[in-house]
Enzyme design. Sequence first.
Site, PDB file in Angstrom:
ATOM      1  N   HIS A  75       0.820  -1.193   0.000  1.00  0.00           N
ATOM      2  CA  HIS A  75       0.000   0.000   0.000  1.00  0.00           C
ATOM      3  C   HIS A  75       0.864   1.256   0.000  1.00  0.00           C
ATOM      4  CE1 HIS A  75      -3.732  -2.231   1.826  1.00  0.00           C
ATOM      5  NE2 HIS A  75      -3.292  -2.775   0.707  1.00  0.00           N
TER       6      HIS A  75
ATOM      7  N   GLU B  13       0.868   4.019   2.029  1.00  0.00           N
ATOM      8  CA  GLU B  13       1.369   4.596   3.276  1.00  0.00           C
ATOM      9  C   GLU B  13       2.658   3.923   3.765  1.00  0.00           C
ATOM     10  OE1 GLU B  13      -3.228   4.526   3.782  1.00  0.00           O
ATOM     11  OE2 GLU B  13      -1.692   3.505   2.578  1.00  0.00           O
TER      12      GLU B  13
ATOM     13  N   ALA C  66     -17.026   7.684 -29.871  1.00  0.00           N
ATOM     14  CA  ALA C  66     -16.447   8.564 -30.880  1.00  0.00           C
ATOM     15  C   ALA C  66     -17.487   8.735 -31.976  1.00  0.00           C
ATOM     16  CB  ALA C  66     -15.161   7.975 -31.440  1.00  0.00           C
TER      17      ALA C  66
ATOM     18  N   GLU D  16     -16.155   0.269 -24.428  1.00  0.00           N
ATOM     19  CA  GLU D  16     -15.735   0.754 -25.752  1.00  0.00           C
ATOM     20  C   GLU D  16     -16.401  -0.169 -26.769  1.00  0.00           C
ATOM     21  OE1 GLU D  16     -11.550   1.916 -28.028  1.00  0.00           O
ATOM     22  OE2 GLU D  16     -11.516   1.298 -25.933  1.00  0.00           O
TER      23      GLU D  16
END
Length: 370
Positions: free
Chosen positions: A58, A60, A162, A304
């Site tokens: 992670h 942190e 598109a 898509e």
Amino acid sequence: MDHTATDEALMGAALCVGRREIGHTWPNPAVGAVVVREDAAGPVVLARGWTAKGGRPHAEPQALARAGEGARGATLYVTLEPCSHHGRTPPCVDAIRASGIARVVAAIGDPDVRVSGRGFALLRDAGIRVDVGAGAGEALIAHAGHIRRVTQGRPHILLKMAVSADGKVGLAGRRPVVITGSATRARVHLMRATHDAVLTGIGTVLADDPLLTCRLPGMEERSPLRVVLDSGLRLPPDSALLGSLDVAPLWVIAGEDAPAEAERALNERGVEVMRVGRGGQGGLDLDETARLLALRGLTRVMVEAGPRVAGAFLRAGLVDACALFEAPVQLGDGAIDALEGLPLAALNHYFLLAETERHGPDRLSIMRRR
């Protein structure tokens, strides 16, 4: 001391760092962390960390390890509430408490029931000051996939389209046509690289034979998982998708009645086949599909696909954001409408415009759910 302006700026740096592996940390969120020390001249960034590819380690503990003893008495900026539960790695709150950090600034809390306020409470119990809210708006967007998955049981879904200036996506007879320019195509490849998966329908596969990979120079390894909705398992054995399994994995969502022999053939080539029931208008159940993808760990999915699948996801209420590329070309009245069963203007019913971009002669409108 009023830390507001400084906190916003440094949280912006943490959010930027967190985007380094976005699309590649699932099932974990792509978190960013920055360790900062105040001195007479102002704040000094000691170390940065981000969720690694695959979700571990992670952010942190990586930032704290890089800061070393410098973390003692410093401030940790983190884009999401530190985890407080044991998984494959120890809780991040343990690393923070052991580091000597004096203050934690988090953008937002984590709605995961295993964390949800507990991380902040443990830090405060250890005498660490905790402030929440800097950069919250941007963090909600950055972590939308994680939030959607743990609160609604499905991925955050972006619909990419598109269209021509007259709202068309293909020529008569469902013949494909190049609508946008090279700058737009590069932008789409970058979008693929920041999503866990790209989803399309078998109609698009049969018509266009797409790869759905990221083909920007040096970024092929950032190609997303590909998902195909193929109710009858008609995926051609010589398709580009099957020919590129060494670049990115492929999952196929089939109907419950799809032929078993076709599934076995795909399995033998390394494709994972999952089955769902039927939904509206005889297509696959998209709600069940979304839940299944979330159960498998996906948090960010880009659709898509052609007009049929795009329209079905919209009608199902599963689209959270839309990326609409518009090109200054006309395809004419006989061309294919962008959304099957819906006018293109219906997007304004579902979404609000958030931002726009220019890519050569093409315009990108990024819209988010109302």
